[in-house]
Design an enzyme around this catalytic site. Structure first.
Site, PDB file in Angstrom:
ATOM      1  N   GLY A   1     -65.858 -47.717   7.643  1.00 45.43           N
ATOM      2  CA  GLY A   1     -66.033 -46.893   8.839  1.00 45.43           C
ATOM      3  C   GLY A   1     -67.222 -47.334   9.660  1.00 45.43           C
ATOM      4  O   GLY A   1     -67.894 -46.533  10.314  1.00 45.43           O
TER       5      GLY A   1
ATOM      6  N   VAL B   1     -61.300 -56.116   9.528  1.00 45.43           N
ATOM      7  CA  VAL B   1     -60.449 -54.967   9.838  1.00 45.43           C
ATOM      8  C   VAL B   1     -59.730 -54.557   8.560  1.00 45.43           C
ATOM      9  O   VAL B   1     -59.116 -55.390   7.874  1.00 45.43           O
ATOM     10  CB  VAL B   1     -59.435 -55.322  10.941  1.00 45.43           C
ATOM     11  CG1 VAL B   1     -58.446 -54.168  11.139  1.00 45.43           C
ATOM     12  CG2 VAL B   1     -60.159 -55.638  12.244  1.00 45.43           C
TER      13      VAL B   1
ATOM     14  N   TYR C   1     -60.030 -30.534   5.293  1.00 49.45           N
ATOM     15  CA  TYR C   1     -61.302 -31.257   5.357  1.00 49.45           C
ATOM     16  C   TYR C   1     -62.266 -30.752   4.287  1.00 49.45           C
ATOM     17  O   TYR C   1     -62.905 -31.539   3.580  1.00 49.45           O
ATOM     18  CB  TYR C   1     -61.915 -31.104   6.740  1.00 49.45           C
ATOM     19  CG  TYR C   1     -63.225 -31.847   6.904  1.00 49.45           C
ATOM     20  CD1 TYR C   1     -63.243 -33.222   7.117  1.00 49.45           C
ATOM     21  CD2 TYR C   1     -64.450 -31.178   6.832  1.00 49.45           C
ATOM     22  CE1 TYR C   1     -64.440 -33.913   7.248  1.00 49.45           C
ATOM     23  CE2 TYR C   1     -65.649 -31.859   6.967  1.00 49.45           C
ATOM     24  CZ  TYR C   1     -65.638 -33.219   7.173  1.00 49.45           C
ATOM     25  OH  TYR C   1     -66.836 -33.897   7.302  1.00 49.45           O
TER      26      TYR C   1
END
Length: 249
Positions: free
Chosen positions: A21, A67, A161
């Site tokens: 990230g 990536v 979450y």
């Protein structure tokens, strides 16, 4: 462990640190912090972060960009094979959704959030841990959330979450036992942080914090960099609260 006079236990010189990230707010801030401490960086994201690698290559000991879709186990395994051993593994890639569990698509959203926030860090650890054991003093740092303790500080925080980040905290303790004593494993649990992920979301609890504001990405990044460093050598299984006093335990 003792640190010889003149040594700098907070430095990352001679260390390879992989950050997932890396294109995001906390990820890019962590990359900059680790570069300033002398690390060689391996930056990964679903988005191209080659510009960040070019920016930071001369700051630290070099940087490469890859990536990688963290939802793809084959891609994670291929990345581990291509990259080789690392001394620091910062599992920062994450996702959030603000849909309520009464929505028709909520189960699809649930599986996505759990996959990105919890299953992906597990798969990264599984892929990289064997090579890290031989490095000497390697560190894994996961990114949880104050929501994993409190159930959420924003009125729009979703159950998926919260559950995913509570799972990260539990997995941190499990992995610390699995990886010890060769690899140190810890996590951070930030409160609301000024990143694109939560832009525009209400967070009334911020006003009640001891430090009544959202965190900057740098304020999360530097503790992560510390957990990657030799200075954190006696920390194991810790979930470090970085929440401005939003939650005291």
């Amino acid at each position: 462990m003792t640190f010889p006079c003149g040594s700098t236990p907070f430095a990352l010189k001679g260390k390879r640190v992989l950050i997932t990230g890396a294109a995001g707010g906390i990820g890019s801030a962590t990359a900059r912090a680790c570069a300033r401490l002398g690390a060689e960086l391996v930056l990964t994201d679903i988005r191209d972060c080659s510009a960040l690698a070019e920016e930071l290559a001369p700051v630290g000991a070099g940087a490469t960009a890859h990536v990688c879709d963290v939802r793809d186990r084959a891609a994670i395994d291929a990345l581990a094979e291509a990259v080789g051993g690392v001394d620091g593994l910062v599992l920062n890639a994450g996702a959030i959704a603000f849909d309520d569990w009464d929505s028709l698509e909520w189960e699809d959203s649930f599986h996505e959030i759990i996959h990105v926030n919890l299953l992906a860090p597990m798969q990264f650890a599984r892929a990289f841990l064997p090579g890290m054991r031989t490095r000497g003093g390697a560190r894994i740092v996961l990114v949880g959330s104050v929501a994993g303790w409190t159930g959420g500080t924003m009125s729009t925080t979703g159950a998926h979450y919260v559950v995913s980040k509570g799972g990260v905290h539990a997995f941190t303790r499990w992995l610390a036992r699995r990886a010890a004593p060769d690899v140190g494993v810890n996590a951070v649990a930030p409160s609301a942080t000024a990143t694109a992920m939560i832009a525009g979301q209400p967070s009334p609890a911020v006003a009640a914090q001891l430090v009544p504001r959202v965190a900057s990405a740098d304020e999360i990044a530097w503790p992560i960099a510390f957990l990657c460093s030799p200075a954190a050598s006696f920390l194991s299984g810790v979930v470090l609260d970085i929440n401005g006093g939003a939650y005291l335990r």
